[in-house]
Scaffold this motif. Structure first.
Motif, short mmCIF file in Angstrom:
data_model
loop_
_atom_site.label_atom_id
_atom_site.label_comp_id
_atom_site.label_asym_id
_atom_site.label_seq_id
_atom_site.Cartn_x
_atom_site.Cartn_y
_atom_site.Cartn_z
N UNK A 313 0.84 -1.21 0.00
CA UNK A 313 0.00 0.00 0.00
C UNK A 313 0.87 1.25 0.00
N UNK A 314 1.92 1.23 0.83
CA UNK A 314 2.79 2.41 0.87
C UNK A 314 3.46 2.60 -0.49
N UNK A 315 3.85 1.51 -1.10
CA UNK A 315 4.55 1.61 -2.39
C UNK A 315 3.61 2.19 -3.46
N UNK A 316 2.41 1.66 -3.51
CA UNK A 316 1.48 2.11 -4.56
C UNK A 316 0.99 3.53 -4.28
N UNK A 317 0.85 3.87 -3.01
CA UNK A 317 0.31 5.19 -2.67
C UNK A 317 1.25 6.34 -3.00
N UNK A 318 2.46 6.06 -3.38
CA UNK A 318 3.37 7.15 -3.79
C UNK A 318 2.78 7.93 -4.96
N UNK A 319 2.03 7.23 -5.80
CA UNK A 319 1.43 7.92 -6.96
C UNK A 319 0.07 7.31 -7.22
N UNK A 320 -0.96 8.07 -7.06
CA UNK A 320 -2.32 7.60 -7.36
C UNK A 320 -3.03 8.67 -8.17
N UNK A 321 -3.67 8.25 -9.24
CA UNK A 321 -4.35 9.24 -10.09
C UNK A 321 -5.84 8.97 -10.17
N UNK A 322 -6.54 10.02 -10.53
CA UNK A 322 -7.97 9.92 -10.81
C UNK A 322 -8.15 10.52 -12.18
N UNK A 323 -8.43 9.69 -13.18
CA UNK A 323 -8.49 10.19 -14.55
C UNK A 323 -9.76 9.66 -15.22
N UNK A 324 -10.21 10.33 -16.27
CA UNK A 324 -11.45 9.86 -16.90
C UNK A 324 -11.23 8.68 -17.85
N UNK A 325 -10.49 7.69 -17.41
CA UNK A 325 -10.24 6.51 -18.24
C UNK A 325 -9.97 5.36 -17.27
N UNK A 326 -10.98 4.53 -17.06
CA UNK A 326 -10.91 3.50 -16.03
C UNK A 326 -9.76 2.51 -16.25
N UNK A 327 -9.58 2.10 -17.51
CA UNK A 327 -8.54 1.09 -17.79
C UNK A 327 -7.16 1.64 -17.52
N UNK A 328 -6.95 2.87 -17.98
CA UNK A 328 -5.63 3.49 -17.79
C UNK A 328 -5.40 3.77 -16.30
N UNK A 329 -6.44 4.20 -15.62
CA UNK A 329 -6.29 4.49 -14.19
C UNK A 329 -5.90 3.23 -13.40
N UNK A 330 -6.53 2.12 -13.73
CA UNK A 330 -6.22 0.85 -13.07
C UNK A 330 -4.77 0.46 -13.33
N UNK A 331 -4.36 0.67 -14.55
CA UNK A 331 -2.99 0.34 -14.95
C UNK A 331 -1.98 1.19 -14.17
N UNK A 332 -2.24 2.49 -14.15
CA UNK A 332 -1.29 3.43 -13.53
C UNK A 332 -1.26 3.27 -12.01
N UNK A 333 -2.42 3.01 -11.42
CA UNK A 333 -2.47 2.97 -9.95
C UNK A 333 -2.08 1.61 -9.37
N UNK A 334 -2.32 0.55 -10.11
CA UNK A 334 -2.15 -0.77 -9.50
C UNK A 334 -1.18 -1.67 -10.27
N UNK A 335 -1.59 -2.09 -11.45
CA UNK A 335 -0.90 -3.24 -12.05
C UNK A 335 0.44 -2.91 -12.65
#
Ligand code: GLC
Length: 814
Positions: A313-335
């Motif tokens: 969680x700490x590692x991923x929380x360094x960068x989290x985005x909210x963007x109008x593109x669900x697939x890209x957001x999932x990619x950038x925030x998690x996978x």
């Protein structure tokens, strides 16, 4: 559209499966940085400690049938003799309901049959080198249920390569017994020829409940002409308590459970290692006893699980985005950041596709760590220092090394390897604002490719690399390609020693620019001037020789013929030469035309081809240009995903957000699957692969070499720093998004030098690029020289609100 065999849950950061017979294993990695495993949606997988070459703990049948086996197997045997499993493997028995899910650092398998629900959760303990299998059996039946639970793992002879070649012989050097004092199966591979025999571990397999029966011999456990899908001993309902003194080892543990209605029973299994079994057996037994005491302590596995989750969680929380593109957001925030950690740990060595022998690729790891430089700069620095220690005194570096294996590195001189170090050094300096690590001393590697030589500062190492390139320029002042450049298969055009690489020239310029910036901060005027001269020389050469009329050439061959020209029948245009020209900043007035040509010639709608048209494969002789690769594969007309990242980066730098995002979105694996289906794509929906077969191949779109690819780090860097444009630089963090014009804006939360930045980007005019206003905590910043966030405006605030407004620059308004 076929029903997808998986679904994502972004809130819980997971992918869950509703079908399990996928065309390939879809794996997850479990790790504590020392002990690792991968596990598939079917519970197939393998565990190793430190190095998959030297200390392979369990076996996995790479390339062979049955696919994806063996793994981390649990059997439930009912009183009527039915045998089933919480995961799709090992048993084929039909169950009433089944799911499986991958999460950052752990996987869960769940099945229900006749009122019994079993769950298997696999993860790595964080403070102990042990894999934890948590098995829960819940009785939903309304009456007491008796059943037998078996946990099984096939053990390996540690030395992966020898086992493959000589395993039939070396198997007499195995010993596995049930150690009463530990209540654990212990296993050692006793061959003293192990290159690190002092570290050669004892493996243990144990649980936190009393073992009812056990077996250490794989062949006894399975029975004649059977395998782990229908083992004879499980069928019998009890294990034979067989020791192993030579042969095929396994760990099999059995527990009988009687579960009252409504109750759940939990067993934890521990597959772990203790270092040094061949050197001091008694100590190892004592230590293992201590470790098992810890692991068996009530609550300890859960504490370790929480520690693992907190790390992620700490590692991923360094960068989290909210963007109008669900697939890209999932990619950038998690996978994507998840995969970046795996490649940072494992380079290109191991996945269900890659059998774990490749060690650390110099250029590969230098690039992988770019995605850690902005999340874990300390880790990136540690790896950079290691890489510097693999550089020889003349400035070039080895190509592959095996840090755990203590064997000589592999040195086939590439023209690019050493250059990648500069970008990593720059990225670390940009993130932290601290350049002092450049003065840390680190030895060069001696010519024996093993021992450390003279020490020099990291800065000197970087300069030595540039000197090497400067000393290896060809007749046209462009860098010689040597054995190859980034394109491993592109060396043949320079085999006579004269071929020159345009990509290396572009990379060299980009590195020199970063070094000049660093030299300036070091008040090293002399080097600033020198680098400017070098840059000028390369820019002149590129202006003179690189243009082909509609795009840039890829190189000049041994006879000074252009490579990648419209006159060529095959491979007449190469993607990297176009994108890297933009990245290098050279030949400015032709960049747009070159990128437009790349779009026209190379874009398939599922990624851009690395070059086109591919050479025909065998029996045609022409493919010798790319080492005989089959048509459409990899560097012969394939969609090389990593090269797509640079095309995205180039378009973002050009401010063409619409096309940059199109390139980004079309390669997100889940999007490719939605287009061509799981069967055709083959690979994981949540991890990049190295290449997709290109149009010249009948299986166009098929993913090859999944997980361990430079695509992970580059997509990570490109999406966060160039598309969303939150880019660390030596002048501070720059806000420079390139987004689709349809977006109204987006938000990012980013940890940066001890502050939490809450960045809100507004796009009222629907432009693709360009910041016209920037404020930090309500105070306007001066953006005449770029939308940098000056550190003084961050002050001592933990949380800083950054408002950035996109729009047309005044000069462009009519
Ligand atoms: C593979 C190699 C990498 C190389 C690339 C292109 O990904 O790991 O080092 O640059 O192929 O040849």
């Amino acid at each position: 559209m076929e029903k997808l065999p998986y679904s994502f849950n972004d809130n819980s950061r997971e992918i869950s499966f509703n079908r399990f017979d996928l065309p390939s294993p879809w794996i997850n990695y479990l790790s504590n940085g020392r002990m690792h495993a991968f596990v598939s949606q079917a519970a197939g997988g393998m565990a190793w400690w430190l190095s998959p070459m030297l200390f392979r703990v369990t076996r996995y049948r790479f390339f062979n049938l049955p696919i994806d086996s063996p793994g981390f197997y649990v059997y439930i045997r009912m009183e009527d003799g039915t045998v089933w499993s919480p995961a799709f493997r090992p048993c084929d028995t039909e169950v009433d309901r089944r799911t499986a899910s991958h999460h950052p650092g752990y996987s869960v398998f769940e099945a229900e049959k006749d009122g019994l629900k079993t769950t298997l959760k696999l993860y790595m303990a964080q403070d102990v080198d042990a894999m934890i299998w948590e098995v829960k059996v819940a009785n939903l039946k309304g009456e007491t249920v008796n059943c037998n639970v078996f946990a099984y793992v096939e053990l390996s002879q540690f030395l992966a390569q020898q086992e493959n070649i000589l395993g039939y012989y070396l198997k007499w050097n195995t010993r596995a017994v049930f150690e009463e004092s530990l209540q654990a199966i212990t296993y050692a591979y006793t061959a003293w020829m192990h290159p690190r025999k002092e570290d050669s571990p004892m493996v243990y397999f144990a649980s936190d409940v009393k073992t009812d029966s056990w077996c250490c011999n794989r062949d006894t456990f399975c029975g004649n002409y059977r395998d782990e899908r229908n083992p004879a001993e499980v069928e019998k309902g009890v294990l034979s308590n067989t020791e192993l003194h030579g042969g095929e080892p396994c760990g099999a543990l059995h527990n009988h459970l009687s579960i009252e209605s409504g109750k759940t029973k939990t067993i934890h299994y521990f597959l772990g290692v203790t270092q040094g079994a061949l050197e001091d057996y008694d100590r190892v037994i004592r230590e293992t006893a201590e470790t098992l005491k810890l692991l068996r302590r009530n609550g300890y596995p859960q504490e370790q699980f929480e520690k693992l989750q907190n790390w992620w969680n700490a590692h991923l929380d360094v960068f989290q985005c909210e963007i109008p593109d669900e697939d890209a957001q999932r990619e950038i925030n998690i996978w994507n950041p998840l995969q970046s950690v795996h490649t940072a740990r494992l380079s290109r060595s191991i996945s269900s596709d890659a059998s774990g022998v490749r060690g650390i690729g110099f250029r590969d790891t230098a690039q992988d760590m770019l995605a850690q430089a902005y999340r874990k700069p300390e880790w990136a620095k540690e790896m950079l220092m290691y890489l510097a220690s693999q550089q020889l005194e003349d400035g070039h570096s080895v190509h592959t090394s095996w840090p755990e294996d203590r064997r000589p590195a592999q040195d086939i001189t590439r023209s690019d390897d050493h250059i990648w170090m500069v970008y990593l050094a720059y990225a670390i300096a940009a993130e932290t604002g601290d350049l002092s690590f450049l003065d840390e001393e680190i030895p060069y590697l001696n010519k024996d490719l093993v021992t450390p030589g003279e020490k020099a500062s990291l800065w000197q190492h970087l300069l030595k690399g540039m000197e090497f390139t400067e000393n290896h320029l060809g007749e046209h002042d462009l860098p010689l390609i040597l054995f190859s450049d980034w394109n491993d298969h592109l060396g043949p055009f320079g085999r006579k020693g004269k071929g020159e690489s345009i990509m290396v020239s572009q990379q060299y310029i980009y590195a020199l620019k970063q070094l000049a910036e660093m030299a300036e901060l070091r008040n090293d005027e002399e080097h600033v001037r020198l680098f400017i001269d070098y840059i000028q020389k390369q820019e002149n050469a590129l202006e003179k020789y690189a243009w082909d009329g509609e795009w840039f050439l890829r190189g000049l061959d041994d006879d000074a013929n252009p490579v990648g020209s419209h006159n060529d029948e095959h491979a007449r245009i190469w993607l990297n030469a176009q994108s890297w020209m933009v990245i290098s900043g050279a030949c400015k007035n032709r960049q747009i035309q070159a990128m437009d040509s790349a779009a026209r010639e190379l874009d398939t709608g599922m990624g851009l081809l690395l070059n086109t048209p591919g050479y025909p494969g065998w029996p045609s002789k022409e493919a010798a240009m790319v080492n005989g690769l089959p048509a459409g594969y990899s560097e012969n007309g394939g969609v090389f995903c990593q090269a797509n990242c640079w095309a995205i980066m180039a378009e973002a730098l050009l401010g063409r957000g619409d096309i940059a995002w199109k390139y980004y979105q079309q390669l997100i694996p889940d999007n490719v699957i939605k287009k061509i289906g799981v069967e055709k794509y083959h690979g994981e929906a949540y991890a990049y692969c190295s290449t997709l077969l290109g149009k010249d191949n009948p299986e166009f779109g098929r993913a090859c070499v999944s997980q361990v690819t430079g695509t992970a780090a580059w997509m990570d860097v490109v999406s966060t720093q160039y598309l969303l444009g939150i880019r660390p630089t030596l002048k501070g963090i720059l806000i420079d998004p390139s987004i689709p014009s349809s977006w109204d804006g987006f938000n990012v939360i980013r940890e940066y030098r001890g502050h939490t930045l809450r960045v809100r980007v507004h796009n009222p005019e629907h432009v693709q690029h360009g910041i016209v206003r920037l404020s930090i905590n309500g105070v306007q910043a001066d953006i005449r020289n770029g939308a940098y966030i000056p550190e003084e405006l961050l002050g001592k605030n933990d949380v800083c609100v950054v408002d950035a407004e996109m729009g047309l620059p005044t000069a462009d308004r009519n």
